[in-house]
Design a protein around this motif. Structure first.
Motif, PDB file in Angstrom:
ATOM      1  N   THR A   6      -7.863  -4.743  17.231  1.00  0.00           N
ATOM      2  CA  THR A   6      -8.431  -3.753  16.304  1.00  0.00           C
ATOM      3  C   THR A   6      -9.139  -4.441  15.133  1.00  0.00           C
ATOM      4  O   THR A   6     -10.241  -4.041  14.759  1.00  0.00           O
ATOM      5  CB  THR A   6      -7.313  -2.833  15.759  1.00  0.00           C
ATOM      6  N   LYS A  17     -22.828  -2.189  11.930  1.00  0.00           N
ATOM      7  CA  LYS A  17     -23.291  -1.015  11.176  1.00  0.00           C
ATOM      8  C   LYS A  17     -24.408  -1.376  10.208  1.00  0.00           C
ATOM      9  O   LYS A  17     -25.116  -0.494   9.741  1.00  0.00           O
ATOM     10  CB  LYS A  17     -22.116  -0.406  10.398  1.00  0.00           C
ATOM     11  N   ASN A  86      -9.754  -3.370  -0.594  1.00  0.00           N
ATOM     12  CA  ASN A  86      -9.312  -2.819   0.700  1.00  0.00           C
ATOM     13  C   ASN A  86      -8.694  -3.864   1.634  1.00  0.00           C
ATOM     14  O   ASN A  86      -8.235  -3.526   2.728  1.00  0.00           O
ATOM     15  CB  ASN A  86     -10.430  -2.032   1.389  1.00  0.00           C
ATOM     16  N   PHE A  89      -5.184  -3.121   3.293  1.00  0.00           N
ATOM     17  CA  PHE A  89      -4.884  -2.463   4.570  1.00  0.00           C
ATOM     18  C   PHE A  89      -4.563  -3.489   5.657  1.00  0.00           C
ATOM     19  O   PHE A  89      -3.758  -3.234   6.543  1.00  0.00           O
ATOM     20  CB  PHE A  89      -6.051  -1.572   5.012  1.00  0.00           C
ATOM     21  N   ARG A 250      -1.555 -13.249  -0.913  1.00  0.00           N
ATOM     22  CA  ARG A 250      -0.293 -12.590  -1.279  1.00  0.00           C
ATOM     23  C   ARG A 250       0.234 -13.296  -2.526  1.00  0.00           C
ATOM     24  O   ARG A 250       0.511 -14.491  -2.483  1.00  0.00           O
ATOM     25  CB  ARG A 250       0.706 -12.704  -0.122  1.00  0.00           C
TER      26      ARG A 250
ATOM     27  N   LEU B  53       2.971  -7.700   0.032  1.00  0.00           N
ATOM     28  CA  LEU B  53       1.766  -8.044  -0.731  1.00  0.00           C
ATOM     29  C   LEU B  53       2.065  -9.160  -1.730  1.00  0.00           C
ATOM     30  O   LEU B  53       1.178  -9.887  -2.152  1.00  0.00           O
ATOM     31  CB  LEU B  53       1.219  -6.822  -1.467  1.00  0.00           C
ATOM     32  N   VAL B  81       2.832   2.406   3.120  1.00  0.00           N
ATOM     33  CA  VAL B  81       2.670   2.309   1.665  1.00  0.00           C
ATOM     34  C   VAL B  81       1.369   2.987   1.226  1.00  0.00           C
ATOM     35  O   VAL B  81       0.309   2.706   1.778  1.00  0.00           O
ATOM     36  CB  VAL B  81       2.648   0.824   1.212  1.00  0.00           C
ATOM     37  N   PRO B  83      -0.953   2.736  -1.710  1.00  0.00           N
ATOM     38  CA  PRO B  83      -1.127   1.908  -2.906  1.00  0.00           C
ATOM     39  C   PRO B  83      -1.595   2.725  -4.104  1.00  0.00           C
ATOM     40  O   PRO B  83      -2.168   3.798  -3.942  1.00  0.00           O
ATOM     41  CB  PRO B  83      -2.197   0.888  -2.488  1.00  0.00           C
ATOM     42  N   VAL B  87      -8.401   2.439  -3.256  1.00  0.00           N
ATOM     43  CA  VAL B  87      -9.214   1.485  -2.497  1.00  0.00           C
ATOM     44  C   VAL B  87      -9.640   2.090  -1.164  1.00  0.00           C
ATOM     45  O   VAL B  87      -8.937   2.911  -0.593  1.00  0.00           O
ATOM     46  CB  VAL B  87      -8.461   0.155  -2.250  1.00  0.00           C
ATOM     47  N   PHE B  88     -10.800   1.673  -0.684  1.00  0.00           N
ATOM     48  CA  PHE B  88     -11.313   2.189   0.588  1.00  0.00           C
ATOM     49  C   PHE B  88     -12.333   1.213   1.144  1.00  0.00           C
ATOM     50  O   PHE B  88     -12.848   0.360   0.411  1.00  0.00           O
ATOM     51  CB  PHE B  88     -11.939   3.576   0.395  1.00  0.00           C
ATOM     52  N   ASP B  89     -12.601   1.343   2.440  1.00  0.00           N
ATOM     53  CA  ASP B  89     -13.601   0.481   3.076  1.00  0.00           C
ATOM     54  C   ASP B  89     -14.897   1.278   3.229  1.00  0.00           C
ATOM     55  O   ASP B  89     -14.939   2.254   3.983  1.00  0.00           O
ATOM     56  CB  ASP B  89     -13.084   0.013   4.446  1.00  0.00           C
ATOM     57  N   PRO B  90     -15.946   0.905   2.496  1.00  0.00           N
ATOM     58  CA  PRO B  90     -17.158   1.732   2.472  1.00  0.00           C
ATOM     59  C   PRO B  90     -17.958   1.727   3.768  1.00  0.00           C
ATOM     60  O   PRO B  90     -18.920   2.463   3.908  1.00  0.00           O
ATOM     61  CB  PRO B  90     -17.975   1.109   1.336  1.00  0.00           C
ATOM     62  N   PHE B  91     -17.557   0.915   4.736  1.00  0.00           N
ATOM     63  CA  PHE B  91     -18.328   0.839   5.980  1.00  0.00           C
ATOM     64  C   PHE B  91     -17.984   1.965   6.958  1.00  0.00           C
ATOM     65  O   PHE B  91     -18.725   2.194   7.903  1.00  0.00           O
ATOM     66  CB  PHE B  91     -18.070  -0.502   6.684  1.00  0.00           C
ATOM     67  N   PHE B  92     -16.848   2.640   6.736  1.00  0.00           N
ATOM     68  CA  PHE B  92     -16.346   3.511   7.795  1.00  0.00           C
ATOM     69  C   PHE B  92     -16.169   4.964   7.364  1.00  0.00           C
ATOM     70  O   PHE B  92     -16.060   5.269   6.183  1.00  0.00           O
ATOM     71  CB  PHE B  92     -15.009   2.962   8.315  1.00  0.00           C
ATOM     72  N   THR B  93     -16.121   5.843   8.383  1.00  0.00           N
ATOM     73  CA  THR B  93     -15.826   7.257   8.128  1.00  0.00           C
ATOM     74  C   THR B  93     -14.308   7.422   8.003  1.00  0.00           C
ATOM     75  O   THR B  93     -13.542   6.492   8.297  1.00  0.00           O
ATOM     76  CB  THR B  93     -16.313   8.141   9.292  1.00  0.00           C
ATOM     77  N   ILE B 100      -8.702   2.816  12.905  1.00  0.00           N
ATOM     78  CA  ILE B 100      -8.529   1.369  12.701  1.00  0.00           C
ATOM     79  C   ILE B 100      -7.111   1.087  12.194  1.00  0.00           C
ATOM     80  O   ILE B 100      -6.427   0.191  12.699  1.00  0.00           O
ATOM     81  CB  ILE B 100      -9.601   0.841  11.707  1.00  0.00           C
ATOM     82  N   GLN B 101      -6.663   1.897  11.238  1.00  0.00           N
ATOM     83  CA  GLN B 101      -5.313   1.689  10.704  1.00  0.00           C
ATOM     84  C   GLN B 101      -4.266   1.889  11.805  1.00  0.00           C
ATOM     85  O   GLN B 101      -3.289   1.137  11.875  1.00  0.00           O
ATOM     86  CB  GLN B 101      -5.077   2.666   9.539  1.00  0.00           C
ATOM     87  N   LEU B 143      -5.830   7.722   1.640  1.00  0.00           N
ATOM     88  CA  LEU B 143      -4.849   6.635   1.470  1.00  0.00           C
ATOM     89  C   LEU B 143      -3.473   7.069   1.972  1.00  0.00           C
ATOM     90  O   LEU B 143      -2.757   6.292   2.607  1.00  0.00           O
ATOM     91  CB  LEU B 143      -4.736   6.255  -0.009  1.00  0.00           C
ATOM     92  N   GLN B 146      -3.530   7.117   5.697  1.00  0.00           N
ATOM     93  CA  GLN B 146      -3.459   5.744   6.230  1.00  0.00           C
ATOM     94  C   GLN B 146      -2.019   5.224   6.245  1.00  0.00           C
ATOM     95  O   GLN B 146      -1.611   4.544   7.170  1.00  0.00           O
ATOM     96  CB  GLN B 146      -4.333   4.805   5.392  1.00  0.00           C
TER      97      GLN B 146
END
Lengths: 251, 246
Positions: A6, A17, A86, A89, A250, B53, B81, B83, B87-93, B100-101, B143, B146
């Motif tokens: 994945t 993309k 991000n 994740f 980390r 983390l 978790v 957070p 935060v987010f990944d701007p490439f994806f819907t 993905i998660q 979030l 996810q």
């Protein structure tokens, strides 16, 4: 294993993309290099008997674009993820350091090889390029993208902001790729620069790759294989050790 | 029964800052637990240690009996978790993000649960929207989705309702309560003390990296004349101010 797949798929999808920026832009800039240098150097003496300067130049340009794009893929993805946050994740997921490393490097290889292939096919339309030892070209293509993708992972986990990444791009990757024999043979350099080039692993990647096309090189492809393979191993080992420690990822 | 979360002597320094001082904490399986404290008390540090983390300088932390350092893969599989940072990944819907998660956690076919999550978090009509196009509240809900995508037995929510409007906050809590009834353990940090008072069966309060209260919500409320968690909290923080004075 599915987590690794994945992450790899996500990294490929990420660059796909924005393929105008990640695939087409390198194609245009590399073809411009070809156009300018091949024209300027066309009347110079043949570097190898029966091989035009353009045919000499193309494998070097293909490899240069592969090295630069493999580096850009892993490094930009990681630094963007760190800056935007991000990356969390991936860090929260049950992925081992090996899966993390493997996914980022494999995706870098895909981008590097794809850009190299596109550049090669576009150049092939204009210039006749011999392919005398294709296996060597494949071996060095794969090894060089592993090497550069791994350097990208290292840079990505080290850098915490974009200007730190610019240091890598401008002071490490750009000099290593430009001073690697992409545009010339080692024998055409003054002895100091020729000697210095022998410490550049990118020189061996390009020379070995070019051997795959022309059947000729500055050094033996076996020597190049040893150096590029050894550098890959050392860098991969270092990167994996740093990932296991969670270095700069980390707290 | 194995505790959902078991923390023994968790210690963490950031340079000269002693962020956590030998913290002990147990969260029983199936509990709805609030971890409270002022800003900088160490709540997020503790969550970061649990989730991997951050790395502890000392002590043992376990999620569903799995050590977060030695058995980190299993510990992370059992933990979801949310957070604190948006935060987010701007490439994806939204849907790609959740798929993905799911994949990271080894789930190939998770569409039914993803649709359920989207429905419950009122995101169904945004499933195909790029993450960049969402409002802050919507991003917060993604979030949460996810964190829940792999149906973890233990769910940690670090300030999940910050920036979420009242109506959505209520529907979110209904959903979290449903998850708790279905057996998920919930660990929540929040600055909305009334949320903790209403929702949580047990409350721990952190102050300067140390646990200063750890009891059932009922017992804590009984310890205050007003019967309000806010007064219990303020009283404990006043003790801190007195301690801080020379």
């Amino acid at each position: 294993m599915h987590g690794f797949r994945t992450l790899f798929f996500k990294e490929v999808l990420r660059f796909w993309k924005v393929s105008f920026q990640t695939v087409l832009a390198p194609l245009v800039s590399t073809l411009l290099y070809l156009l300018v240098f091949a024209q300027v150097m066309a009347d110079h003496a043949e570097i190898y008997p029966g091989v035009s300067y353009a045919a000499f130049l193309i494998p070097g340009l293909v490899m240069m674009s592969m090295l630069q794009n493999a580096f850009a893929n892993s490094s930009s993805s990681l630094v963007q993820s760190k800056v935007t946050g991000n990356i969390v994740f991936v860090l929260l997921a049950p992925l081992s350091p090996g899966e993390f490393y493997g996914a980022y490097v494999l995706a870098s290889m895909v981008r590097g090889v794809l850009v190299g292939l596109v550049v090669f096919l576009a150049a092939w339309a204009f210039v006749e390029i011999p392919v005398r030892e294709p296996l060597w070209a494949v071996v060095f293509g794969l090894l060089a993208t592993i090497l550069s993708g791994t350097l990208g992972v290292l840079a990505g986990i080290w850098a915490e902001k974009f200007d730190q990444m610019a240091v890598w791009q401008n002071f490490v990757i750009l000099p290593l790729t430009f001073l690697s024999g992409a545009f010339y043979t080692l024998h055409s350099l003054p002895s100091f620069w020729a000697g210095l080039s022998r410490f550049n692993p990118f020189f061996y990647a390009i020379d070995g790759f070019r051997y795959g096309f022309l059947g000729n090189g500055d050094v033996s492809p076996w020597q190049s294989l040893l150096i590029v393979g050894g550098t890959c191993f050392a860098l991969s080992w270092t990167t994996l050790a740093l990932l296991r420690k969670g270095w700069r990822l980390r707290t | 029964m194995v505790p959902a979360i078991e923390i023994r002597g968790a210690d963490k320094h950031y340079g000269s800052l002693h962020a956590l001082k030998a913290v002990d904490l147990t969260v029983d399986s199936g509990d709805f637990f609030a971890l409270l404290g002022p800003n900088g008390a160490g709540k997020t540090t503790l969550i970061n240690l649990l989730s991997g983390l951050s790395r502890p300088d000392g002590g043992i932390l376990k999620v569903m009996g799995h050590d977060v350092v030695r058995d980190y893969l299993q510990a992370r599989r059992n933990l979801g978790v949310v957070p604190q940072e948006l935060v987010f990944d701007p490439f994806f819907t939204v849907r790609e993000t959740l798929k993905i998660q799911s994949g990271y956690f080894g789930l190939r076919k998770n569409d039914e649960w993803i649709d359920d999550l989207l429905h419950n978090l009122q995101l169904s009509d945004k499933a195909e929207a790029n993450m960049r196009a969402l409002s802050g509240g919507m991003k917060r809900r993604v979030l949460i989705a996810q964190a829940l995508v792999h149906r973890p037995p233990v769910i940690v929510l670090d300030e999940p309702t910050a920036g979420v409007d009242v109506a959505l906050r209520q529907s979110l809590w209904k959903f979290i309560q449903r998850l708790n009834r279905e057996g998920h353990t919930i660990l929540l940090t929040t600055h909305y003390l009334e949320e903790a008072e209403t929702l949580c069966r047990r409350v721990a309060i952190l102050r300067q990296g140390q646990i200063v209260a750890d009891d059932t919500t009922e017992n804590l409320l009984q310890s205050s004349a007003s019967g309000k968690l806010e007064d219990v909290f303020v009283a404990l923080m006043q003790d801190e101010d007195e301690l801080a004075e020379p």
